[in-house]
Design a protein around this motif. Structure first.
Motif, PDB file in Angstrom:
ATOM      1  N   ALA A  72       0.976  -1.259   0.085  1.00 34.04           N
ATOM      2  CA  ALA A  72      -0.118   0.145   0.114  1.00 34.04           C
ATOM      3  C   ALA A  72       1.089   1.289  -0.157  1.00 34.04           C
ATOM      4  O   ALA A  72       0.618   2.212  -0.766  1.00 34.04           O
ATOM      5  N   THR A  73       1.911   1.273   0.712  1.00 34.74           N
ATOM      6  CA  THR A  73       2.812   2.326   0.708  1.00 34.74           C
ATOM      7  C   THR A  73       3.579   2.759  -0.549  1.00 34.74           C
ATOM      8  O   THR A  73       3.735   3.913  -0.976  1.00 34.74           O
ATOM      9  N   ARG A  74       3.970   1.625  -1.227  1.00 34.19           N
ATOM     10  CA  ARG A  74       4.789   1.665  -2.470  1.00 34.19           C
ATOM     11  C   ARG A  74       3.617   2.333  -3.524  1.00 34.19           C
ATOM     12  O   ARG A  74       4.033   3.076  -4.255  1.00 34.19           O
ATOM     13  N   ASP A  75       2.382   1.907  -3.439  1.00 32.81           N
ATOM     14  CA  ASP A  75       1.265   2.399  -4.456  1.00 32.81           C
ATOM     15  C   ASP A  75       1.247   4.055  -4.210  1.00 32.81           C
ATOM     16  O   ASP A  75       1.268   4.782  -4.943  1.00 32.81           O
ATOM     17  N   LEU A  76       0.926   4.358  -2.740  1.00 38.63           N
ATOM     18  CA  LEU A  76       0.995   5.603  -2.300  1.00 38.63           C
ATOM     19  C   LEU A  76       2.144   6.686  -2.920  1.00 38.63           C
ATOM     20  O   LEU A  76       1.826   7.771  -3.859  1.00 38.63           O
ATOM     21  N   ALA A  77       3.309   6.236  -2.542  1.00 37.84           N
ATOM     22  CA  ALA A  77       4.621   6.798  -2.865  1.00 37.84           C
ATOM     23  C   ALA A  77       4.465   7.146  -4.399  1.00 37.84           C
ATOM     24  O   ALA A  77       5.048   8.038  -4.751  1.00 37.84           O
ATOM     25  N   LEU A  78       4.357   6.038  -5.280  1.00 41.12           N
ATOM     26  CA  LEU A  78       4.422   5.974  -6.755  1.00 41.12           C
ATOM     27  C   LEU A  78       3.441   6.987  -7.175  1.00 41.12           C
ATOM     28  O   LEU A  78       3.780   7.563  -8.000  1.00 41.12           O
ATOM     29  N   SER A  79       2.317   6.997  -6.538  1.00 38.65           N
ATOM     30  CA  SER A  79       1.233   8.250  -7.131  1.00 38.65           C
ATOM     31  C   SER A  79       1.894   9.622  -6.677  1.00 38.65           C
ATOM     32  O   SER A  79       1.366  10.623  -7.467  1.00 38.65           O
ATOM     33  N   LEU A  80       2.437   9.649  -5.412  1.00 38.73           N
ATOM     34  CA  LEU A  80       3.041  10.876  -5.235  1.00 38.73           C
ATOM     35  C   LEU A  80       3.989  11.320  -6.207  1.00 38.73           C
ATOM     36  O   LEU A  80       4.088  12.432  -6.492  1.00 38.73           O
ATOM     37  N   ILE A  81       4.913  10.432  -6.590  1.00 36.00           N
ATOM     38  CA  ILE A  81       5.857  10.847  -7.522  1.00 36.00           C
ATOM     39  C   ILE A  81       5.301  11.326  -8.914  1.00 36.00           C
ATOM     40  O   ILE A  81       5.879  12.100  -9.549  1.00 36.00           O
ATOM     41  N   ALA A  82       4.303  10.338  -9.293  1.00 34.81           N
ATOM     42  CA  ALA A  82       3.729  10.784 -10.674  1.00 34.81           C
ATOM     43  C   ALA A  82       3.309  12.028 -10.874  1.00 34.81           C
ATOM     44  O   ALA A  82       3.254  12.511 -11.789  1.00 34.81           O
ATOM     45  N   ASN A  83       2.910  12.692  -9.519  1.00 34.77           N
ATOM     46  CA  ASN A  83       2.295  13.997  -9.471  1.00 34.77           C
ATOM     47  C   ASN A  83       3.542  15.125  -9.249  1.00 34.77           C
ATOM     48  O   ASN A  83       3.101  16.242  -9.315  1.00 34.77           O
ATOM     49  N   SER A  84       4.915  14.679  -8.928  1.00 37.86           N
ATOM     50  CA  SER A  84       5.800  15.488  -8.937  1.00 37.86           C
ATOM     51  C   SER A  84       6.242  16.507  -9.893  1.00 37.86           C
ATOM     52  O   SER A  84       5.855  16.063 -11.054  1.00 37.86           O
TER      53      SER A  84
END
Ligand SMILES: NC(=O)C1=CN([C@@H]2O[C@H](COP(=O)(O)OP(=O)(O)OC[C@H]3O[C@@H](n4cnc5c(N)ncnc54)[C@H](OP(=O)(O)O)[C@@H]3O)[C@@H](O)[C@H]2O)C=CC1
Ligand SMILES: CC(=O)[C@@H](O)[C@H](O)COP(=O)(O)O
Ligand SMILES: [Mn+2]
Length: 389
Positions: free
Chosen positions: A374-386
């Motif tokens: 779950a954390t990896r998914d969230l972190a990846l979505s944050l990075i996609a919006n960087s």
């Protein structure tokens, strides 16, 4: 004397290759049973040809055929994939499993090795960060030793020899401060991965080198120390020591302190863990005080380098918070190494993940697996919006 059977998980990395140097210099004491790599087929083949293990495992399916064909003439079993990696540690000829792979990938093979009664020489600190309570409980139940390889923890372990009757007041972990020691946030906002990969004292894999630059490495080590030495968070301190000569210290309840010192060379802690309880003779370069007339110490700057404070917070709150911290950090460091986010965003991603991923007070192994995903998914979505890339 019987030779110790060694499995090296991550034999192609910085720790893995240095472990093989130690073994090559002590052939009468050790025999290599298993070598594993993720994708570096070429080096794994060379190592297998030289050390003749019973089994090698390559993580990547693409690289499997190459390794298989290259070793076809030798009596070496070649396996592939993550289940093989977890299964291979159970083989009967193994006495010690050196966990030298990077990141969360160390968790499941380490659990399997402990369940199979193998001693662990632990370099993969992320295993204890993610699931320290579970790992230490399991090791106790199985009567398995967890021998630290991380230089600071090896230092503490060495200081504790002969001290079983005595209480620890606190331990002090030394930190080099990394390549950006003394810099402010305005400077850190613009640093590149090339700058971050220049560690002042140690040559290591990319992930741990970035962790050293953000002070996350010391944060992970604080959590690692809690589980290895059964300490309260108030018993763990960090001091910046830019020369990396004193590898860490223990203070006992009479106020006396013991430190372990030496030139920065990971072969020494690797050798100490593999040879334990024997100290094996070595020809490693010796430390000379006259070459280092000044050893210095500073308070860590946790306002600029937030990650250390985040790790203390994860330690204090417990549950799955350190697992969240670790997964968010792994994804963020990977993104930084791919120039997809800036240096300061690494901490931002961890802060958000620690706030948003559901807290589990007493996690099971399934909870850790779920929290990590779950954390990896969230972190990846944050990075996609960087906005950096
Ligand atoms: N390097 C050091 O001096 C120190 C390292 N440590 C710890 O030791 C561990 C290893 O660090 P280091 O040697 O620097 O790392 P490296 O990146 O140099 O090596 C990592 C090793 O793990 C393998 N690997 C990578 N990803 C996976 C995966 N998903 N599954 C299985 N194996 C994988 C790599 O294979 P391949 O080569 O094929 O990619 C390689 O053999 C880390 O946890 C680190 O924190 C602790 C103290 C000091
Ligand atoms: C060699 C070793 O154990 C590393 O963990 C090292 O300590 C990293 O240095 P920092 O003190 O900069 O994190
Ligand atoms: Mn260390």
């Amino acid at each position: 004397m019987n030779k110790k059977g060694i499995a090296i998980l991550g034999s192609t990395g910085s720790i893995g290759t240095q472990a093989l140097e130690v073994i090559a210099a002590n052939r009468s004491l050790f025999r290599v049973e298993v070598l594993t790599a993720h994708s570096n087929a070429r080096l794994l083949i060379q190592q297998a040809q030289k050390f003749k293990p019973k089994t090698v495992v390559i993580g990547s399916e693409k690289a499997y055929q190459l390794v298989y064909s290259a070793l076809a003439e030798l009596p070496i079993k070649v396996l592939c994939g993550s289940e093989a990696l977890a299964e291979v540690v159970e083989h009967p000829g193994i006495d010690i499993v050196l966990t030298a792979m990077v990141g969360y990938s160390g968790l499941l093979p380490t659990i399997r090795a402990i369940e199979a009664g193998k001693d662990i020489a632990l370099a993969n600190k992320e295993t204890l960060v993610v699931a320290g309570a579970l790992i230490t409980r399991l090791a106790k139940e199985k009567g398995v030793r967890i021998l630290p390889v991380d230089s600071e923890h090896s230092a503490i372990f060495q200081c504790l020899v002969g001290e079983a009757e005595n209480s620890i007041e606190k331990i002090i972990l030394t930190a080099s401060g990394g390549p950006f020691r003394g810099k402010d946030r305005a400077y850190l906002a613009g640093v590149t991965k090339a700058q971050a990969l220049k560690h002042p004292n140690w040559t290591m894999g990319a992930k741990i080198t970035i962790d050293s630059a953000t002070l996350m490495n010391k944060g992970l080590e604080v959590i690692e120390a809690k589980w290895l030495f059964d300490l309260a968070d108030s018993q763990i301190e960090v001091i910046v020591h830019p020369q990396s000569i004193i590898h860490s210290l223990v203070q006992f309840d009479d106020g006396s302190m013991k430190a372990q010192m030496g030139l920065p060379d990971m072969k020494l802690p690797i050798q100490y863990a593999l040879g334990y309880p024997r100290r094996l003779p070595s020809d490693f370069p010796r430390f000379n005080f006259l070459d280092y007339p000044t050893l210095t110490f500073e308070k860590p700057d946790m306002e600029t380098f937030q990650n250390l404070e985040l790790a203390f917070l994860a330690l204090k709150k417990g549950g799955n918070l350190a697992c969240i911290l670790n997964a968010a950090n792994e994804i963020a460091v990977e993104a930084f190494l791919e120039d997809r986010i800036g240096f300061l965003e690494i901490s931002d991603i961890i802060v958000t993940a620690m706030a948003k991923v559901p807290f589990v007070k007493d996690p099971s192994i399934e909870d850790y697996v779920q929290t990590d995903a779950a954390t990896r998914d969230l972190a990846l979505s944050l990075i996609a919006n960087s906005t950096v890339s």
